[in-house]
Scaffold this motif. Structure first.
Motif, PDB file in Angstrom:
ATOM      1  N   GLU A  72       0.824  -1.217   0.000  1.00 28.02           N
ATOM      2  CA  GLU A  72       0.000   0.000   0.000  1.00 28.02           C
ATOM      3  C   GLU A  72       0.855   1.262   0.000  1.00 28.02           C
ATOM      4  O   GLU A  72       0.528   2.264   0.665  1.00 28.02           O
ATOM      5  N   ALA A  73       1.956   1.242  -0.735  1.00 25.66           N
ATOM      6  CA  ALA A  73       2.759   2.459  -0.899  1.00 25.66           C
ATOM      7  C   ALA A  73       1.917   3.525  -1.586  1.00 25.66           C
ATOM      8  O   ALA A  73       1.138   3.231  -2.499  1.00 25.66           O
ATOM      9  N   ALA A  74       2.077   4.774  -1.152  1.00 21.77           N
ATOM     10  CA  ALA A  74       1.248   5.876  -1.654  1.00 21.77           C
ATOM     11  C   ALA A  74       2.102   6.890  -2.403  1.00 21.77           C
ATOM     12  O   ALA A  74       3.178   7.277  -1.935  1.00 21.77           O
ATOM     13  N   PHE A  75       1.623   7.320  -3.567  1.00 22.06           N
ATOM     14  CA  PHE A  75       2.327   8.293  -4.392  1.00 22.06           C
ATOM     15  C   PHE A  75       1.341   9.362  -4.844  1.00 22.06           C
ATOM     16  O   PHE A  75       0.209   9.052  -5.217  1.00 22.06           O
ATOM     17  N   CYS A  76       1.796  10.612  -4.828  1.00 23.19           N
ATOM     18  CA  CYS A  76       0.942  11.722  -5.264  1.00 23.19           C
ATOM     19  C   CYS A  76       1.743  12.644  -6.166  1.00 23.19           C
ATOM     20  O   CYS A  76       2.844  13.083  -5.807  1.00 23.19           O
ATOM     21  N   PHE A  77       1.207  12.925  -7.343  1.00 21.76           N
ATOM     22  CA  PHE A  77       1.822  13.870  -8.283  1.00 21.76           C
ATOM     23  C   PHE A  77       0.721  14.786  -8.789  1.00 21.76           C
ATOM     24  O   PHE A  77      -0.247  14.335  -9.402  1.00 21.76           O
ATOM     25  N   ASP A  78       0.876  16.095  -8.541  1.00 24.15           N
ATOM     26  CA  ASP A  78      -0.206  17.043  -8.813  1.00 24.15           C
ATOM     27  C   ASP A  78      -1.467  16.529  -8.125  1.00 24.15           C
ATOM     28  O   ASP A  78      -1.462  16.331  -6.931  1.00 24.15           O
ATOM     29  N   ASN A  79      -2.546  16.304  -8.879  1.00 26.28           N
ATOM     30  CA  ASN A  79      -3.734  15.752  -8.217  1.00 26.28           C
ATOM     31  C   ASN A  79      -3.987  14.298  -8.635  1.00 26.28           C
ATOM     32  O   ASN A  79      -5.111  13.813  -8.674  1.00 26.28           O
ATOM     33  N   LEU A  80      -2.881  13.592  -8.923  1.00 28.99           N
ATOM     34  CA  LEU A  80      -2.949  12.156  -9.202  1.00 28.99           C
ATOM     35  C   LEU A  80      -2.475  11.412  -7.961  1.00 28.99           C
ATOM     36  O   LEU A  80      -1.421  11.735  -7.403  1.00 28.99           O
ATOM     37  N   PHE A  81      -3.247  10.418  -7.536  1.00 26.04           N
ATOM     38  CA  PHE A  81      -2.909   9.692  -6.308  1.00 26.04           C
ATOM     39  C   PHE A  81      -3.119   8.208  -6.516  1.00 26.04           C
ATOM     40  O   PHE A  81      -4.151   7.785  -7.048  1.00 26.04           O
ATOM     41  N   ILE A  82      -2.121   7.407  -6.107  1.00 26.24           N
ATOM     42  CA  ILE A  82      -2.259   5.954  -6.204  1.00 26.24           C
ATOM     43  C   ILE A  82      -1.741   5.303  -4.930  1.00 26.24           C
ATOM     44  O   ILE A  82      -0.935   5.881  -4.190  1.00 26.24           O
TER      45      ILE A  82
ATOM     46  N   GLU B 299     -10.418   8.501 -28.504  1.00 24.23           N
ATOM     47  CA  GLU B 299     -10.122   9.914 -28.757  1.00 24.23           C
ATOM     48  C   GLU B 299      -8.842  10.397 -28.076  1.00 24.23           C
ATOM     49  O   GLU B 299      -8.253  11.397 -28.490  1.00 24.23           O
ATOM     50  N   TYR B 300      -8.420   9.701 -27.023  1.00 23.77           N
ATOM     51  CA  TYR B 300      -7.344  10.251 -26.199  1.00 23.77           C
ATOM     52  C   TYR B 300      -6.166   9.292 -26.108  1.00 23.77           C
ATOM     53  O   TYR B 300      -6.327   8.095 -25.893  1.00 23.77           O
ATOM     54  N   GLY B 301      -4.976   9.861 -26.258  1.00 20.68           N
ATOM     55  CA  GLY B 301      -3.784   9.113 -25.944  1.00 20.68           C
ATOM     56  C   GLY B 301      -3.690   8.909 -24.445  1.00 20.68           C
ATOM     57  O   GLY B 301      -4.435   9.512 -23.665  1.00 20.68           O
ATOM     58  N   PHE B 302      -2.741   8.090 -24.012  1.00 23.64           N
ATOM     59  CA  PHE B 302      -2.645   7.706 -22.604  1.00 23.64           C
ATOM     60  C   PHE B 302      -2.448   8.928 -21.693  1.00 23.64           C
ATOM     61  O   PHE B 302      -3.271   9.189 -20.803  1.00 23.64           O
ATOM     62  N   GLU B 303      -1.399   9.676 -21.907  1.00 24.95           N
ATOM     63  CA  GLU B 303      -1.114  10.816 -21.028  1.00 24.95           C
ATOM     64  C   GLU B 303      -2.142  11.922 -21.218  1.00 24.95           C
ATOM     65  O   GLU B 303      -2.550  12.577 -20.256  1.00 24.95           O
ATOM     66  N   GLU B 304      -2.585  12.131 -22.445  1.00 27.61           N
ATOM     67  CA  GLU B 304      -3.608  13.138 -22.717  1.00 27.61           C
ATOM     68  C   GLU B 304      -4.872  12.844 -21.921  1.00 27.61           C
ATOM     69  O   GLU B 304      -5.473  13.750 -21.313  1.00 27.61           O
ATOM     70  N   GLY B 305      -5.273  11.578 -21.895  1.00 25.00           N
ATOM     71  CA  GLY B 305      -6.470  11.208 -21.154  1.00 25.00           C
ATOM     72  C   GLY B 305      -6.315  11.465 -19.666  1.00 25.00           C
ATOM     73  O   GLY B 305      -7.220  12.003 -19.025  1.00 25.00           O
ATOM     74  N   ILE B 306      -5.171  11.083 -19.117  1.00 25.61           N
ATOM     75  CA  ILE B 306      -4.937  11.305 -17.687  1.00 25.61           C
ATOM     76  C   ILE B 306      -5.027  12.786 -17.352  1.00 25.61           C
ATOM     77  O   ILE B 306      -5.676  13.183 -16.371  1.00 25.61           O
ATOM     78  N   ASN B 307      -4.387  13.616 -18.159  1.00 23.31           N
ATOM     79  CA  ASN B 307      -4.391  15.061 -17.884  1.00 23.31           C
ATOM     80  C   ASN B 307      -5.799  15.645 -17.973  1.00 23.31           C
ATOM     81  O   ASN B 307      -6.187  16.493 -17.144  1.00 23.31           O
TER      82      ASN B 307
END
Length: 646
Positions: free
Chosen positions: A86-96, A225-233
């Motif tokens: 359950e390691a936690a990572f946060c980048f901008d408003n992305l959280f896993i 319609e969306y590439g991988f990173e484009e969709g995430i953003n």
């Protein structure tokens, strides 16, 4: 703080508009939210606990405060070598949060644990059914690499391996679901370590970097319609701003949308996200939501009718739209669809039947007629030593016999509710004893029973049971081999007749709303059959129908305020969380024949309970199974009624 977590990312891949409705209490949500019930049925939490035993030195990060779990993760990652759960990572408003993270210097193993199976000789990660799992893992890898660009991250799925056999008796019961969840998994471990992971675990690591590279490069997409990173953003930006995405409506996604409100929920003030989407994008008003539409059409496989042509109301559908084709001697799939569409448009609730064809089919049936229903279970972690992941467990059957003189007999039943006792061979022995008492036709409802018989045949093949050959010959006599059978090919002289298939070929009842489920068919027949209504409005002891689990004065047809009551709603709940509609279809293909009975068996097997509780569940399951086979009898009686009228 509005963070795009991996669960919300997965929702966005289903439909980005869901991001606006998720986690808002004012919107109805039809997905099961009972963590305990999900844990019992899916087995994912137990699989995760077994996976952790692969890494006995791993450190679990507990808690739900985003900042605290991220800080704790960063502190632990300062170590050169470490394993974190359950390691936690946060980048901008992305959280896993990752299931398992193995760090050796700057080399990282990112491991996602799933209660899903694979076979090493039949790896099919390229198929579309794996994409949600792979995109989930790709999202995790993306966030980690944004946080630590210098890391070399290799991604794995840890899955139930169908080539492995459990050498631990009761492996599943070693991880007991707790009702009072004090941690994220809610699992009490009975064992704390594995002496030999390779032989004792049924889980295997699968390197999926090849597939993730295709996803992260944009070569594989779920939303075209969306590439991988484009969709995430885009998802992250929209979710952070709490904005409606306004993604174009799609037939499949809308049909499965969980953000619908029932009439009761609307009365309680809950909103329907589904309705709001269709109001915004299609201009629907109150009347439009009440018009017959394509969402409930049986086995409808032409989503382009809406996605490209924007046709959704049944009144606008033509035969060309559904690819109408007729077949001689039976209703084709599209004929049934066209009947449903036309009857819904015209408010026609009359039944349709190919009487001559049905009569010819029924003339081959031999009395006494035996109606059989199985209840089964399956799980990622085997209940018993010597078994593989997702092997079927047959723990219950019911048998009704319809005699030529019209007498209906609940002739036999079997149930094994003993924890830790593999039931399949005793199950088939009991079934053999009962079905060999006569030479009449045998009926099932749908293909499930044949699938189970094939599974038990395979289990007997590799067993040392003294009567294995005798039992295998019996199975061959009442079933047919599956298409990809590695054993001999057979079709039994008393091969079970599929009553559901008979319905699909020759009979249509508008009250089923396109469903052929026995639980929809029974109340639908009550609506249209004069014979069934007259007969089953009387006590069982007055109509020559025997029962084992109900009182002899039980009546099955009850009408309240002019409405026929669903008999299944009269049955007791086997346990507090029981949900008859919970069919466990959303994530794990292996559980497609699952449901509440499967969950009940799981609860009996690995939940601490008193014998009183266990007997309560057992008693309720016996009632459910008896009603299933009696329902089959009623369906037969209705078909008999139709063919004799002509």
């Amino acid at each position: 703080m509005r963070l795009l977590t991996k669960s919300r990312y997965k929702q966005a891949l289903e439909c980005p508009n869901k991001l606006f409705y998720t986690r808002k209490e004012q919107y109805a949500n039809q997905k099961i939210n009972d963590v305990f019930l999900q844990a019992l049925a899916r087995g994912g939490f137990q699989v995760e606990e077994l996976a952790r035993l692969h890494y006995p030195d791993g450190i679990l990060i507990e808690g739900y405060n985003y900042d605290k779990v991220v800080d704790h993760t960063n502190q632990l990652l300062q170590q050169e070598d470490i394993v974190i759960f359950e390691a936690a990572f946060c980048f901008d408003n992305l959280f896993i949060r990752t299931d398992i993270l193995v760090k050796k210097g700057n080399k990282i193993q990112l491991i996602e644990v799933k209660a899903k199976s694979f076979h090493p000789d039949k790896i099919e990660f390229h198929l579309s059914k794996w994409r949600p799992y792979l995109f989930d893992l790709a999202f995790q890898k993306y966030v980690i690499q944004k946080c630590y660009p210098n890391w070399s991250v290799t991604a794995y799925l840890m899955l139930a391996d169908k080539s492995k056999t459990s050498i631990i008796n009761g492996l599943n019961q070693c991880f007991r679901i707790k009702k009072d969840l004090n941690n994220r998994t809610g699992v009490e471990r009975i064992i704390d370590r594995l002496d030999d992971i390779e032989s004792q675990s049924v889980l295997t690591l699968c390197n999926v970097e090849e597939y993730l590279s295709q996803i992260m490069s944009g070569g594989k997409r779920i939303l075209s319609e969306y590439g991988f990173e484009e969709g995430i953003n885009l998802f992250a930006k929209t979710y952070k701003a709490n904005e409606y995405f306004n993604y174009p409506l799609r037939f499949g996604a809308c049909k499965k949308c969980e953000f619908r409100a029932t009439e009761e929920e609307k009365e309680r003030g809950l909103l329907s996200g589904f309705n709001q989407c269709w109001e915004k994008q299609m201009g629907w008003n109150h009347d439009d939501f009440n018009k017959p539409n394509l969402f409930d059409v049986w086995d409808f496989k032409r989503p382009t009718v809406f996605n490209e042509q924007k046709i959704i109301f049944k009144e606008d559908v033509t035969k060309t739209h559904i690819g109408y084709k007729s077949e001689d001697g039976k209703y084709s799939r599209t004929e049934r669809q066209w009947k449903q569409i036309q009857k819904d448009i015209n408010g026609d609730n009359s039944i349709d039947c190919l009487v001559d064809e049905l009569k010819n089919e029924m003339s081959r049936w031999k009395y006494p007629l035996n109606f059989i229903d199985f209840e089964t279970s399956t799980s990622a972690l085997p209940f018993y030593e010597g078994r593989k992941p997702y092997e079927q467990i047959a723990f219950q059957f019911s048998q009704h016999i319809y005699h030529e003189n019209g007498c209906v007999e609940h002739a036999s039943q079997y149930i094994n509710a003993t924890p830790g006792e593999f039931p399949n061979f005793n199950f088939i022995r009991a079934l053999k004893i009962e079905l060999e008492k006569n030479k009449g036709s045998i009926f099932k409802y749908s293909h499930h029973e044949n699938t189970i018989l094939n599974q038990i045949y395979e289990q007997l093949w590799s067993s040392t049971e003294p009567d294995r050959n005798e039992l295998m010959v019996f199975i061959q006599s009442i079933s047919h081999s599956k298409k990809n059978s590695v054993f001999t090919v057979w079709k039994g002289s008393r091969d079970m007749i599929d009553l559901c298939d008979i319905i699909i070929k020759y009979y249509y009842n508008p009250y089923t709303k396109g469903s052929n489920s026995i639980k929809q068919m029974l109340p639908a027949i009550f609506e249209v059959s004069t014979f069934i209504r007259d007969k089953y409005s009387k006590p069982l002891n007055e109509i020559n129908v025997s029962t084992t689990n109900f009182t002899s004065d039980k009546t099955w047809l009850n009408i309240v305020d002019g409405k026929v009551q669903d008999p299944y709603n009269e049955l007791p709940k086997p346990f507090e969380e029981w949900d008859e509609k919970f069919e466990v279809l959303s994530e794990i293909e292996e559980l497609k024949d699952g449901g509440a009975a499967l969950t009940a068996y799981s609860k009996i097997q690995y939940t601490n309970m008193s014998e009183i509780e266990r007997e309560t569940i057992k008693s309720a399951l016996l009632k459910y199974c008896e009603l299933d086979t009696l329902a089959m009898v009623m369906i037969y009686e209705h078909l008999k009624e139709i063919t004799e009228i002509k």
